[in-house]
Design a protein around this motif. Structure first.
Motif, PDB file in Angstrom:
ATOM      1  N   ALA A  17       0.838  -1.205   0.000  1.00  0.00           N
ATOM      2  CA  ALA A  17       0.000   0.000   0.000  1.00  0.00           C
ATOM      3  C   ALA A  17       0.870   1.251   0.000  1.00  0.00           C
ATOM      4  CB  ALA A  17      -0.928  -0.011   1.208  1.00  0.00           C
ATOM      5  N   PHE A  18       2.084   1.134   0.510  1.00  0.00           N
ATOM      6  CA  PHE A  18       3.020   2.256   0.513  1.00  0.00           C
ATOM      7  C   PHE A  18       3.317   2.721  -0.911  1.00  0.00           C
ATOM      8  CE2 PHE A  18       7.430   3.783   0.305  1.00  0.00           C
ATOM      9  CZ  PHE A  18       7.350   4.865   1.165  1.00  0.00           C
ATOM     10  N   TYR A  19       3.342   1.810  -1.852  1.00  0.00           N
ATOM     11  CA  TYR A  19       3.679   2.146  -3.234  1.00  0.00           C
ATOM     12  C   TYR A  19       2.461   2.498  -4.086  1.00  0.00           C
ATOM     13  CZ  TYR A  19       8.154   0.115  -2.010  1.00  0.00           C
ATOM     14  OH  TYR A  19       9.340  -0.161  -1.399  1.00  0.00           O
ATOM     15  N   LEU A  20       1.275   2.398  -3.525  1.00  0.00           N
ATOM     16  CA  LEU A  20       0.066   2.584  -4.315  1.00  0.00           C
ATOM     17  C   LEU A  20      -0.808   3.760  -3.879  1.00  0.00           C
ATOM     18  CD1 LEU A  20      -1.015  -1.157  -4.600  1.00  0.00           C
ATOM     19  CD2 LEU A  20       0.168   0.223  -6.306  1.00  0.00           C
ATOM     20  N   PRO A  21      -0.234   4.875  -3.426  1.00  0.00           N
ATOM     21  CA  PRO A  21      -1.108   5.990  -3.051  1.00  0.00           C
ATOM     22  C   PRO A  21      -1.773   6.567  -4.292  1.00  0.00           C
ATOM     23  CG  PRO A  21       1.174   6.679  -2.954  1.00  0.00           C
ATOM     24  CD  PRO A  21       1.168   5.209  -3.278  1.00  0.00           C
ATOM     25  N   SER A  22      -3.048   6.433  -4.360  1.00  0.00           N
ATOM     26  CA  SER A  22      -3.804   6.868  -5.529  1.00  0.00           C
ATOM     27  C   SER A  22      -5.279   6.806  -5.176  1.00  0.00           C
ATOM     28  CB  SER A  22      -3.507   5.934  -6.711  1.00  0.00           C
ATOM     29  OG  SER A  22      -4.204   6.349  -7.849  1.00  0.00           O
ATOM     30  N   ASP A  23      -6.127   7.367  -6.025  1.00  0.00           N
ATOM     31  CA  ASP A  23      -7.559   7.211  -5.795  1.00  0.00           C
ATOM     32  C   ASP A  23      -8.154   6.174  -6.738  1.00  0.00           C
ATOM     33  OD1 ASP A  23      -7.422   8.664  -8.124  1.00  0.00           O
ATOM     34  OD2 ASP A  23      -8.829  10.202  -7.516  1.00  0.00           O
ATOM     35  N   SER A  24      -7.364   5.708  -7.716  1.00  0.00           N
ATOM     36  CA  SER A  24      -7.847   4.726  -8.674  1.00  0.00           C
ATOM     37  C   SER A  24      -6.683   3.816  -9.081  1.00  0.00           C
ATOM     38  CB  SER A  24      -8.406   5.444  -9.904  1.00  0.00           C
ATOM     39  OG  SER A  24      -8.940   4.529 -10.802  1.00  0.00           O
ATOM     40  N   ILE A  25      -6.863   2.513  -8.873  1.00  0.00           N
ATOM     41  CA  ILE A  25      -5.800   1.558  -9.180  1.00  0.00           C
ATOM     42  C   ILE A  25      -6.347   0.452 -10.073  1.00  0.00           C
ATOM     43  CG2 ILE A  25      -4.200  -0.130  -8.210  1.00  0.00           C
ATOM     44  CD1 ILE A  25      -4.174   1.553  -5.659  1.00  0.00           C
ATOM     45  N   ASN A  26      -5.652   0.206 -11.175  1.00  0.00           N
ATOM     46  CA  ASN A  26      -6.019  -0.861 -12.099  1.00  0.00           C
ATOM     47  C   ASN A  26      -4.879  -1.877 -12.137  1.00  0.00           C
ATOM     48  OD1 ASN A  26      -6.539  -2.533 -14.262  1.00  0.00           O
ATOM     49  ND2 ASN A  26      -7.373  -0.909 -15.523  1.00  0.00           N
ATOM     50  N   LEU A  27      -5.158  -3.055 -11.580  1.00  0.00           N
ATOM     51  CA  LEU A  27      -4.181  -4.146 -11.560  1.00  0.00           C
ATOM     52  C   LEU A  27      -4.689  -5.348 -12.352  1.00  0.00           C
ATOM     53  CD1 LEU A  27      -3.226  -3.911  -7.783  1.00  0.00           C
ATOM     54  CD2 LEU A  27      -1.827  -3.190  -9.723  1.00  0.00           C
ATOM     55  N   ALA A  28      -5.588  -5.119 -13.271  1.00  0.00           N
ATOM     56  CA  ALA A  28      -6.196  -6.198 -14.047  1.00  0.00           C
ATOM     57  C   ALA A  28      -5.182  -6.845 -14.986  1.00  0.00           C
ATOM     58  CB  ALA A  28      -7.372  -5.656 -14.857  1.00  0.00           C
ATOM     59  N   HIS A  29      -5.404  -8.135 -15.259  1.00  0.00           N
ATOM     60  CA  HIS A  29      -4.620  -8.888 -16.255  1.00  0.00           C
ATOM     61  C   HIS A  29      -3.129  -8.941 -15.940  1.00  0.00           C
ATOM     62  CE1 HIS A  29      -8.122  -9.066 -18.913  1.00  0.00           C
ATOM     63  NE2 HIS A  29      -8.329  -7.806 -18.558  1.00  0.00           N
ATOM     64  N   ASN A  30      -2.786  -9.201 -14.691  1.00  0.00           N
ATOM     65  CA  ASN A  30      -1.380  -9.223 -14.315  1.00  0.00           C
ATOM     66  C   ASN A  30      -0.892 -10.568 -13.813  1.00  0.00           C
ATOM     67  OD1 ASN A  30       0.032  -6.605 -14.614  1.00  0.00           O
ATOM     68  ND2 ASN A  30      -1.800  -5.888 -13.574  1.00  0.00           N
TER      69      ASN A  30
END
Length: 90
Positions: A17-30
């Protein structure tokens, strides 16, 4: 701000979570595998989360209910072992 990650092949909990500060995250198809990381409880301000089309397993975490700003959640095409918790979306 949308953060999109593609072409990743790893365990989801390695993206702290430290690396993902954002309001929208797309991690699809990984090709993420494993369970939903409990460290992500700190993403309370998240508005959109797409973790679809990975290889996630285990139960859908109840802490998602604490993400009060979450408006869009896509977890399709994984292998979760539980149904969507009834308190989500209330």
């Amino acid at each position: 701000m949308l953060k999109t990650f593609s072409g990743l092949m790893s365990k989801l909990n390695e993206l702290s979570a430290f690396y993902l500060p954002s309001d929208s995250i797309n991690l699809a198809h990984n090709h993420f595998e494993g369970s939903f990381p409990p460290e992500w409880t700190g993403l309370a301000g998240l508005r959109e989360l797409d973790i679809s089309t990975n290889e996630l397993v285990g139960e859908i975490p109840i802490f998602i209910d604490g993400m009060k700003d979450l408006r869009s959640l896509n977890m399709a095409h994984n292998d979760f072992s539980s149904s969507i918790p009834s308190q989500l979306g209330r």
